[in-house]
Enzyme design. Sequence first.
Site, PDB file in Angstrom:
ATOM      1  N   CYS A 124       0.885  -1.185   0.000  1.00 24.25           N
ATOM      2  CA  CYS A 124       0.000   0.000   0.000  1.00 24.25           C
ATOM      3  C   CYS A 124       0.911   1.220   0.000  1.00 24.25           C
ATOM      4  O   CYS A 124       1.019   1.929   1.000  1.00 24.25           O
ATOM      5  CB  CYS A 124      -0.916  -0.003   1.209  1.00 24.25           C
ATOM      6  N   PRO A 180       1.478   7.626  -0.328  1.00 23.78           N
ATOM      7  CA  PRO A 180       2.016   8.413  -1.439  1.00 23.78           C
ATOM      8  C   PRO A 180       3.499   8.196  -1.739  1.00 23.78           C
ATOM      9  O   PRO A 180       4.042   8.836  -2.615  1.00 23.78           O
ATOM     10  CB  PRO A 180       1.769   9.848  -0.970  1.00 23.78           C
ATOM     11  N   GLY A 181       4.174   7.300  -0.979  1.00 22.34           N
ATOM     12  CA  GLY A 181       5.516   6.911  -1.392  1.00 22.34           C
ATOM     13  C   GLY A 181       6.639   7.174  -0.420  1.00 22.34           C
ATOM     14  O   GLY A 181       7.785   6.827  -0.712  1.00 22.34           O
ATOM     15  N   GLY A 182       6.361   7.755   0.729  1.00 20.78           N
ATOM     16  CA  GLY A 182       7.442   8.063   1.667  1.00 20.78           C
ATOM     17  C   GLY A 182       8.160   6.826   2.177  1.00 20.78           C
ATOM     18  O   GLY A 182       9.389   6.734   2.116  1.00 20.78           O
ATOM     19  N   ASP A 188      -4.337  -3.756  -6.868  1.00 15.34           N
ATOM     20  CA  ASP A 188      -5.137  -3.846  -5.654  1.00 15.34           C
ATOM     21  C   ASP A 188      -4.568  -4.939  -4.766  1.00 15.34           C
ATOM     22  O   ASP A 188      -4.476  -6.098  -5.185  1.00 15.34           O
ATOM     23  CB  ASP A 188      -6.590  -4.157  -6.031  1.00 15.34           C
ATOM     24  N   ASP A 204       0.956  -0.990   4.909  1.00 18.02           N
ATOM     25  CA  ASP A 204       0.573   0.185   5.695  1.00 18.02           C
ATOM     26  C   ASP A 204      -0.859   0.517   5.291  1.00 18.02           C
ATOM     27  O   ASP A 204      -1.093   1.213   4.310  1.00 18.02           O
ATOM     28  CB  ASP A 204       1.523   1.344   5.389  1.00 18.02           C
ATOM     29  N   CYS A 236      -1.411   4.299  10.762  1.00 22.34           N
ATOM     30  CA  CYS A 236      -1.266   5.581  11.453  1.00 22.34           C
ATOM     31  C   CYS A 236      -2.512   5.837  12.294  1.00 22.34           C
ATOM     32  O   CYS A 236      -3.205   6.836  12.107  1.00 22.34           O
ATOM     33  CB  CYS A 236      -1.037   6.705  10.448  1.00 22.34           C
TER      34      CYS A 236
END
Length: 478
Positions: A294, A297-299, A345, A362, A415
């Site tokens: 998942c 956004p890529g961090g 997916d 995540d 998170c």
Amino acid sequence: MSTPTAKSPRPHRRPKKDPARMLAFTALRAVDERDAYANLILPSLLRKAEKNEGFERRDAAFATELVYGTLRMRGSYDAIIGACIDRPLSKVDANVLDVLSLGAHQLLGTRIPAHAAVSATVELARVVLGDGRAKFVNAVMRKISTQDLDTWLQQVAPPYEEDAEDHLAVMHSHPRWVVAALWDSLGVWQPEHCGRTAMSELLAADNARPAVTLVARPGRSTAQELRDSLPAEDTAPGRWSPYAVQLVEGGEPGLVEAVRENRAGVQDEGSQLVASALAAAPLEGRDGLWLDACAGPGGKAALLAALASQRAAVLVASESQPHRAALVAKALDGNPGPYAVITADGLHPAWRPGAFDRVLVDVPCSGLGALRRRPESRWRRRPEDVAHFGPLQRGLLTSAIEATRPGGVVGYATCSPHLAETRTVVQDVLRGRDDLEWIDARPLLPGVPGLGEGPDVQLWPHLHGTDAMYLALLRRKG
């Protein structure tokens, strides 16, 4: 004897537009009307405003403080505004309430003199509401200005002894159900330190402006390089991650060459710890193919890719939404080792079972661990949202396990500290399975205190200065 003349009426004065306050009001309306996120809408509004002559850097900083400060403290301000009017808040026009909330923040949450805060708020009301409703705003603002924030809160909050959760909710501007959920979780992870003081510290940390933290991507930059790129007074070392550098107020990430070149990025230290713990977890056998299931956004994917490159391993970063997959590709651009970004997916994998040595999942969640960064989220989320995420989280973790080979490692992260999104999910997925071993994650976060009894770990903003990240590590038995 002269005849008295009638007094001339005062000429109508056109209200003056304050650019910073107008921008803040526009941002709040976008958050309320379109469910926009402040961290997305505000930068675009600022970029547009900065093209206008006379809009200065201090205006941008002031507008940012108004938006985030008002959103964080909206619950407390609503209670105070409600005590100053003769009708329910639900009967107050949303535009009027946004103007009053901005004004309340200036009076109670900044050092702006009271007369200036009242005057500027009434002027804003004249611009966006008209003279008639501006008189109502003026009356309410003058009532609010008679007391400071602490005095108001003691007056409007119910006594702690009568309703502890409601008291803390008003005092610290959180929905009551969020206070209850955080308190339940803190009681599990910190049973000896979960009383009134600890809860107040946790909720206050949610309302504090988070530090901007940089991450040096291994093999591409170092924390020392990042610190050397800025004046010494603008940076501080990270508390826990060897890749972290904190920017003190005034430090600009865009001034760091490594950030501009994508060799470093902006990333909360909790996210750095999750990625580095997965990379350090012991496994059995080969270690050449990793998956971030998942990735948007890529961090975390960017940090994992850098760590994988140092071991001649390959990272596959998967994201189900095309626009977020594009963000992942941008974050990984320039990574020295091989990697792949795919749109797929996680519930319907595009890879064969048992293909990966290390897998991070995540999962989407309520985001209750990042309320410092997205203060509006606390007012949008509902208890039923947590239940809504549950099946997705269990499905993604199950799929991640199936993607991991025997001897490989899975990291489940979220998170949110809500128990229904963290330990409960892992326990439910493990129930009835004998092919998984729960790894103690605590040794993989060296030097970090207050991680509980394990084997999973929960970070806290008031204890660790990070977002409230959760991590469980599982090894698939061979």
